[in-house]
Design an enzyme around this catalytic site. Structure first.
Site, PDB file in Angstrom:
ATOM      1  N   HIS A 170       0.839  -1.389  -0.064  1.00 24.17           N
ATOM      2  CA  HIS A 170       0.005   0.209   0.075  1.00 24.17           C
ATOM      3  C   HIS A 170       0.832   1.180   0.120  1.00 24.17           C
ATOM      4  O   HIS A 170       0.414   2.394  -0.316  1.00 24.17           O
ATOM      5  CB  HIS A 170      -0.938  -0.056   1.343  1.00 24.17           C
ATOM      6  CG  HIS A 170      -2.157   0.770   0.935  1.00 24.17           C
ATOM      7  ND1 HIS A 170      -2.224   1.936   0.292  1.00 24.17           N
ATOM      8  CD2 HIS A 170      -3.465   0.722   1.474  1.00 24.17           C
ATOM      9  CE1 HIS A 170      -3.565   2.362   0.455  1.00 24.17           C
ATOM     10  NE2 HIS A 170      -4.221   1.469   0.955  1.00 24.17           N
ATOM     11  N   ASP A 398     -10.939  -5.218 -19.123  1.00 20.43           N
ATOM     12  CA  ASP A 398     -10.804  -6.205 -20.352  1.00 20.43           C
ATOM     13  C   ASP A 398      -9.774  -6.313 -21.115  1.00 20.43           C
ATOM     14  O   ASP A 398      -9.191  -5.677 -21.901  1.00 20.43           O
ATOM     15  CB  ASP A 398     -12.083  -6.067 -21.465  1.00 20.43           C
ATOM     16  CG  ASP A 398     -12.148  -6.908 -22.624  1.00 20.43           C
ATOM     17  OD1 ASP A 398     -11.594  -7.713 -22.288  1.00 20.43           O
ATOM     18  OD2 ASP A 398     -13.031  -6.516 -23.379  1.00 20.43           O
TER      19      ASP A 398
END
Length: 455
Positions: A170, A398
């Site tokens: 993070h 995608d």
């Protein structure tokens, strides 16, 4: 790890480097926005794709194309191929990419039930870790600890689908930064490796001098954080003894929740985020109230992060790479939240917390010098939170395999947060993920369903 997680069969493990003709070195200071997350547990995201293919097609077509597109994409996201350098004696941490640095990509095969893992029903949390890549171990020297920041895994479910696992430190970047990388990689893979087709809006902005720090927050945070705990996150201990469930709020549900609040609190500014958080918070409080003895004046906290990029003075570009989050804390009491008007009190608390911090006339960083201590005091308290945001739509990613059939935030196994994202199947809907012991998740499901039925 205390015990090994359910394993996938590793077919290959390789290191993918950016092109040799890219910048040979890139160093970025870690600012207070990043230092805050330096000792946070790794962030795990899983994207499942309904993409039936054979092992032969996977290894001969899918994997080579994925390697090449990653190679090209990393040219634009060099910090993700680098490391966080954590000093042990003097100086502040920073991110550094050097020529030769790389990202580990694991190629795996799994025989688990794809349909089971991608459902909304309760599922054993441990089962997902066959698809979760682990960050390479830190390297220790007398002066610094070198922390890898990204690990990737593509897992084949033969003739059924694939899962893309992304694990990041993070400290290198928040969801905005990592999701931009995921979408950029997807666009390159979909376009057969042409990185020139990456949408300019996805390309990262690295200029740290654009972030003003008149209050000296970088030094304040580092002096506090470096005393707090070990450099590396503790390993995950298996079995987790948790069940993972997905709960859907359709657009009509959200509208009913907003209408319910506005009828009774017409002066409030109500959003889908507020009512969703309020509903989950109250349901969890009521579950705990039924299984534990809690005083009515017991404090209850709900915390989440807000993107600061557009709220700083001057504002940062949306593509700013790194962490840029403010902390928002809503608080109430157990007695108020478990009562008949608990949802209203929760919505009011979340709304007021947003107004106090995000819409602060003095700026979103007003009082930020106290955030580390304030949130440190919440350790061990009754605290719930949110991981993710509907703003970052991973269901439109995608890679050339169609849209994901399911997104899972495996990170929520490590704390008491819920995951939140746009619904894949219902326009205007939201998807809530929870990971809890079975008896807690079952009780939550009953209360959640009843709450929606009674609207």
């Amino acid at each position: 790890m205390a015990e090994n997680p359910p394993a996938a069969g590793v077919l290959e493990r390789c290191d993918i480097r950016p092109s040799a003709n890219t910048t040979s070195e890139l160093t970025l200071s870690l600012l207070h926005f990043d230092i805050t997350w330096l000792y946070f547990h790794p962030v795990h995201r899983l994207l499942f794709f309904d993409f039936p293919c054979s092992k032969t097609e996977f290894l001969e077509t899918v994997v080579p194309k994925l390697k090449e597109s990653l190679h090209e994409t990393l040219n634009h996201f060099l910090p993700l191929a680098g490391n966080i350098i954590h000093p042990l004696n003097s100086g502040r941490p920073f991110s550094r990419f050097e020529d030769g640095d790389s990202v580990t990509l694991t190629i795996a095969e799994c025989d688990k039930d794809f349909d089971y893992l991608t459902g909304n029903h309760p599922r054993v949390a441990d089962e997902f870790y066959a698809c979760v890549p682990q960050l390479p171990p830190a390297k220790h020297t007398p002066d610094v600890v070198i922390l890898p920041v990204l690990a990737l895994q593509i897992t084949l479910f033969p003739d059924r689908g694939v899962c893309l696992g992304i694990t990041n430190h993070h400290g290198i970047g928040d969801a905005s930064s990592i999701v931009r990388f995921i979408k950029a990689w997807a666009s390159v893979n979909r376009s057969s490796g042409d990185s020139k087709l990456i949408d300019d809006k996805l390309l990262p902005f690295y200029d740290r001098t654009s972030v003003e720090d008149p209050e000296g927050l970088d030094s304040i945070y580092w002096n506090l954080i470096k005393q707090s705990r070990a450099v590396e996150s503790p390993p995950i201990s298996f079995p987790l003894n948790k069940i993972r469930g997905t709960f859907i709020l359709r657009k009509d549900d959200v509208q009913k929740l907003k209408h319910f609040v506005l009828e009774r609190r017409p002066e409030m500014h109500i959003t889908a985020f507020i009512v969703t958080c309020a509903l989950v918070w109250v349901c969890l409080v009521k579950v705990d109230g039924a299984t534990e003895t809690l005083a009515d004046d017991e404090p209850e906290y709900f915390c989440f992060a807000a993107d600061c990029r557009g709220r700083l003075s001057p504002p940062l570009p949306a593509a700013y790479f790194g962490n840029c989050l403010g902390f928002v804390k809503a608080e109430s009491t157990h007695g108020l939240l478990k009562g008949n008007d608990g949802f209203l009190f929760a919505a009011q608390s979340v709304g007021e917390a947003i107004h106090k911090t995000v819409n602060n006339e003095k700026g979103i960083l007003d009082g930020a010098e106290n955030w580390p201590r304030q949130f440190g005091k919440l350790i061990g308290k009754r605290l719930f939170g949110v991981a993710g945001s509907p703003r970052f739509d991973l269901y439109d990613v995608d890679y050339g395999w169609g849209r994901p059939i399911k997104f899972e935030s495996a990170s929520i196994d490590a704390d008491t947060s819920m995951s939140l994202c746009k619904s894949r199947d219902f326009e205007g809907g939201l998807e809530i993920g929870l990971s809890r012991p079975k008896e807690i998740l079952d009780a939550f499901a009953a209360i959640f369903t009843e709450a929606l039925r009674n609207l």
